[in-house]
Write a protein that holds these residues in place. Structure first.
Motif, PDB file in Angstrom:
ATOM      1  N   TYR A  11      72.337  -1.020  33.550  1.00  0.00           N
ATOM      2  CA  TYR A  11      72.840  -2.380  33.732  1.00  0.00           C
ATOM      3  C   TYR A  11      72.080  -3.354  32.846  1.00  0.00           C
ATOM      4  O   TYR A  11      71.014  -3.048  32.320  1.00  0.00           O
ATOM      5  CB  TYR A  11      72.730  -2.806  35.198  1.00  0.00           C
ATOM      6  CG  TYR A  11      71.326  -2.970  35.709  1.00  0.00           C
ATOM      7  CD1 TYR A  11      70.657  -4.191  35.587  1.00  0.00           C
ATOM      8  CD2 TYR A  11      70.662  -1.920  36.335  1.00  0.00           C
ATOM      9  CE1 TYR A  11      69.358  -4.345  36.054  1.00  0.00           C
ATOM     10  CE2 TYR A  11      69.370  -2.074  36.805  1.00  0.00           C
ATOM     11  CZ  TYR A  11      68.727  -3.282  36.669  1.00  0.00           C
ATOM     12  OH  TYR A  11      67.445  -3.436  37.131  1.00  0.00           O
ATOM     13  N   GLY A  32      72.673  -5.997  41.221  1.00  0.00           N
ATOM     14  CA  GLY A  32      73.144  -7.209  41.882  1.00  0.00           C
ATOM     15  C   GLY A  32      72.118  -8.318  41.845  1.00  0.00           C
ATOM     16  O   GLY A  32      72.425  -9.453  41.450  1.00  0.00           O
ATOM     17  N   TRP A  87      77.277  -5.546  45.595  1.00  0.00           N
ATOM     18  CA  TRP A  87      78.336  -6.115  44.755  1.00  0.00           C
ATOM     19  C   TRP A  87      79.010  -5.039  43.898  1.00  0.00           C
ATOM     20  O   TRP A  87      80.227  -5.041  43.730  1.00  0.00           O
ATOM     21  CB  TRP A  87      77.736  -7.201  43.867  1.00  0.00           C
ATOM     22  CG  TRP A  87      78.733  -7.978  43.066  1.00  0.00           C
ATOM     23  CD1 TRP A  87      79.229  -7.677  41.832  1.00  0.00           C
ATOM     24  CD2 TRP A  87      79.359  -9.196  43.467  1.00  0.00           C
ATOM     25  NE1 TRP A  87      80.120  -8.630  41.421  1.00  0.00           N
ATOM     26  CE2 TRP A  87      80.215  -9.582  42.413  1.00  0.00           C
ATOM     27  CE3 TRP A  87      79.265  -9.994  44.603  1.00  0.00           C
ATOM     28  CZ2 TRP A  87      80.982 -10.744  42.470  1.00  0.00           C
ATOM     29  CZ3 TRP A  87      80.028 -11.153  44.660  1.00  0.00           C
ATOM     30  CH2 TRP A  87      80.880 -11.506  43.605  1.00  0.00           C
ATOM     31  N   PHE A  88      78.239  -4.111  43.353  1.00  0.00           N
ATOM     32  CA  PHE A  88      78.775  -3.141  42.395  1.00  0.00           C
ATOM     33  C   PHE A  88      78.996  -1.754  43.011  1.00  0.00           C
ATOM     34  O   PHE A  88      79.334  -0.819  42.278  1.00  0.00           O
ATOM     35  CB  PHE A  88      77.811  -3.001  41.206  1.00  0.00           C
ATOM     36  CG  PHE A  88      77.662  -4.261  40.403  1.00  0.00           C
ATOM     37  CD1 PHE A  88      78.667  -4.691  39.549  1.00  0.00           C
ATOM     38  CD2 PHE A  88      76.506  -5.034  40.503  1.00  0.00           C
ATOM     39  CE1 PHE A  88      78.531  -5.855  38.808  1.00  0.00           C
ATOM     40  CE2 PHE A  88      76.352  -6.193  39.760  1.00  0.00           C
ATOM     41  CZ  PHE A  88      77.368  -6.603  38.910  1.00  0.00           C
ATOM     42  N   VAL A  89      78.808  -1.600  44.304  1.00  0.00           N
ATOM     43  CA  VAL A  89      78.933  -0.279  44.920  1.00  0.00           C
ATOM     44  C   VAL A  89      80.297   0.339  44.656  1.00  0.00           C
ATOM     45  O   VAL A  89      80.414   1.497  44.229  1.00  0.00           O
ATOM     46  CB  VAL A  89      78.662  -0.377  46.438  1.00  0.00           C
ATOM     47  CG1 VAL A  89      79.256   0.805  47.168  1.00  0.00           C
ATOM     48  CG2 VAL A  89      77.167  -0.414  46.708  1.00  0.00           C
ATOM     49  N   LEU A 106      80.898   1.168  40.889  1.00  0.00           N
ATOM     50  CA  LEU A 106      80.039   2.251  40.406  1.00  0.00           C
ATOM     51  C   LEU A 106      80.584   3.615  40.817  1.00  0.00           C
ATOM     52  O   LEU A 106      80.506   4.584  40.055  1.00  0.00           O
ATOM     53  CB  LEU A 106      78.614   2.070  40.942  1.00  0.00           C
ATOM     54  CG  LEU A 106      77.764   1.028  40.222  1.00  0.00           C
ATOM     55  CD1 LEU A 106      76.494   0.717  41.014  1.00  0.00           C
ATOM     56  CD2 LEU A 106      77.414   1.492  38.820  1.00  0.00           C
ATOM     57  N   TYR A 143      81.795  -5.627  36.599  1.00  0.00           N
ATOM     58  CA  TYR A 143      81.213  -4.307  36.334  1.00  0.00           C
ATOM     59  C   TYR A 143      81.159  -4.026  34.836  1.00  0.00           C
ATOM     60  O   TYR A 143      80.139  -3.594  34.290  1.00  0.00           O
ATOM     61  CB  TYR A 143      82.039  -3.242  37.048  1.00  0.00           C
ATOM     62  CG  TYR A 143      81.686  -1.823  36.655  1.00  0.00           C
ATOM     63  CD1 TYR A 143      80.613  -1.164  37.242  1.00  0.00           C
ATOM     64  CD2 TYR A 143      82.424  -1.150  35.686  1.00  0.00           C
ATOM     65  CE1 TYR A 143      80.278   0.134  36.880  1.00  0.00           C
ATOM     66  CE2 TYR A 143      82.101   0.138  35.313  1.00  0.00           C
ATOM     67  CZ  TYR A 143      81.027   0.774  35.917  1.00  0.00           C
ATOM     68  OH  TYR A 143      80.693   2.049  35.547  1.00  0.00           O
ATOM     69  N   SER A 181      73.327  -0.500  42.678  1.00  0.00           N
ATOM     70  CA  SER A 181      73.986  -1.771  42.965  1.00  0.00           C
ATOM     71  C   SER A 181      72.979  -2.821  43.416  1.00  0.00           C
ATOM     72  O   SER A 181      73.079  -3.997  43.040  1.00  0.00           O
ATOM     73  CB  SER A 181      75.054  -1.583  44.043  1.00  0.00           C
ATOM     74  OG  SER A 181      75.671  -2.809  44.370  1.00  0.00           O
TER      75      SER A 181
END
Length: 274
Positions: free
Chosen positions: A13, A220, A196-198, A201, A264, A216
C-alpha cells in the motif's frame, strides 16, 4: 483467468493525499455512468435480498454477516468495468470516442464473486468477531469512565448548596452523556477506517482473510486523511439519497461500490488491482 483474478498475497500500500477522498467519489460516479441500468438492477437485487434476510429469524445477524460479501459483488463489477474501459482506450484511435464493451460483465462478475465467496464469508465473520470483542472492550471502558464520572459529580454535588448541586449534577450528567456519545462515534469511525480495505483486498486482491484484516488496518490508518474526507462527504450525500423516497440509494450503492474500488486501486496501485 482474468487480470483481477490473479492472487496477490500481500499487496504493497501507499499513502495518498487527503484530496483523493473527493476523487474516489468522482470515480464512483463515473463507474455508475458506464453501465447505469445494470448498476440499478444490481442495487435493487442487493437491497431486496438484504431486506429479505432481515425478515428471517436472526435476520439482523445474518444481514450483518452477509452484507460485506454481497457488497463485494458491486466492487468486483466496478473493477471489471474499469478494466474494459482501459482496454477500450488502448485500442481506440486518438480523438475517437471510447466505447467499452460491457456485455457479459455481470456474468463475469458473478463467476469471480462465486470463486471468492468462501474467503469473503470468512473475512466478514472475522470482522464481526473483532468488532464484538473491540465493542465489548469499549463499552466496559466507557462504562467504567462514565461510572467514575458520575461518582465524582455526585460527590461534587453534595458539597454544593441543594439548588446549585442539582443544577450542576444535571449539567454534568448531560455533558458526560455527550462525551460518551462522541467517544462511541469516534470508536465506530476508527473501526470503519481499520477495515476499509478488507472487502477489496479479498475480492479483488485475492488476499487471504486474516492477511486482509491485518493489511487493511495498516493501510486504512496510513490513509486516514482521504478516508476522513470521503466519510465527511458521505453524510450529506446519504441524506440527499434518502430524500426522494430512498430512491437515491439505487444510485448511491453503485457509486459507493465504484468509489470503494477506486480507493483500493489508488492505494494499492495497478499491480494489485490488475
Amino acid at each position: 483467468m482474468t487480470p483481477i483474478d490473479v492472487v496477490v498475497p500481500e499487496p504493497v500500500y501507499r499513502r495518498v493525499p487527503a484530496g483523493h477522498g473527493l476523487r474516489w467519489w468522482v470515480e464512483g460516479w463515473r463507474s455508475f455512468t458506464l453501465a447505469p441500468l445494470p448498476w440499478i438492477g444490481l442495487a435493487v437485487a442487493m437491497l431486496v435480498l438484504l431486506w429479505l434476510l432481515g425478515e428471517l429469524p436472526l435476520g439482523g445477524m445474518l444481514s450483518q454477516w452477509l452484507s460485506l460479501p454481497l457488497l463485494a459483488f458491486g466492487v468486483i463489477f466496478a473493477a471489471l468495468l474499469r478494466q474494459r474501459v482501459t482496454r477500450a482506450r488502448e485500442i481506440t484511435p486518438q480523438g475517437m470516442p471510447v466505447e467499452p464493451q460491457n456485455e457479459g460483465a455481470l456474468s463475469a462478475s458473478s463467476q469471480m464473486w462465486t470463486r471468492r465467496l468462501g474467503p469473503l464469508l470468512l473475512v466478514s465473520l472475522l470482522v464481526l468477531a473483532l468488532g464484538g470483542v473491540i465493542g465489548a472492550a469499549i463499552v466496559m471502558g466507557l462504562g467504567a469512565m462514565f461510572g467514575l464520572g458520575l461518582a465524582s459529580f455526585g460527590a461534587f454535588a453534595k458539597i454544593m448548596t441543594p439548588g446549585m448541586g442539582l443544577t450542576a449534577g444535571v449539567g454534568a450528567l448531560a455533558g458526560s452523556l455527550m462525551t460518551l456519545l462522541l467517544l462511541v462515534l469516534l470508536a465506530l469511525y476508527l473501526f470503519s477506517v481499520a477495515f476499509w480495505f478488507v472487502n477489496t483486498l479479498v475480492a479483488i486482491g485475492g488476499v487471504r482473510p486474516w492477511g486482509a484484516v491485518k493489511l487493511s488496518v495498516r493501510a486504512g490508518f496510513a490513509n486516514l486523511a482521504p478516508i476522513t474526507l470521503f466519510t465527511v462527504l458521505l453524510l450529506p450525500i446519504s441524506l440527499v439519497a434518502m430524500l426522494p423516497f430512498g430512491l437515491g440509494l439505487l444510485v448511491l450503492f453503485p457509486v459507493l461500490s465504484g468509489a470503494s474500488f477506486a480507493s483500493y486501486h489508488d492505494v494499492f496501485g495497478d499491480g494489485a488491482a490488475g
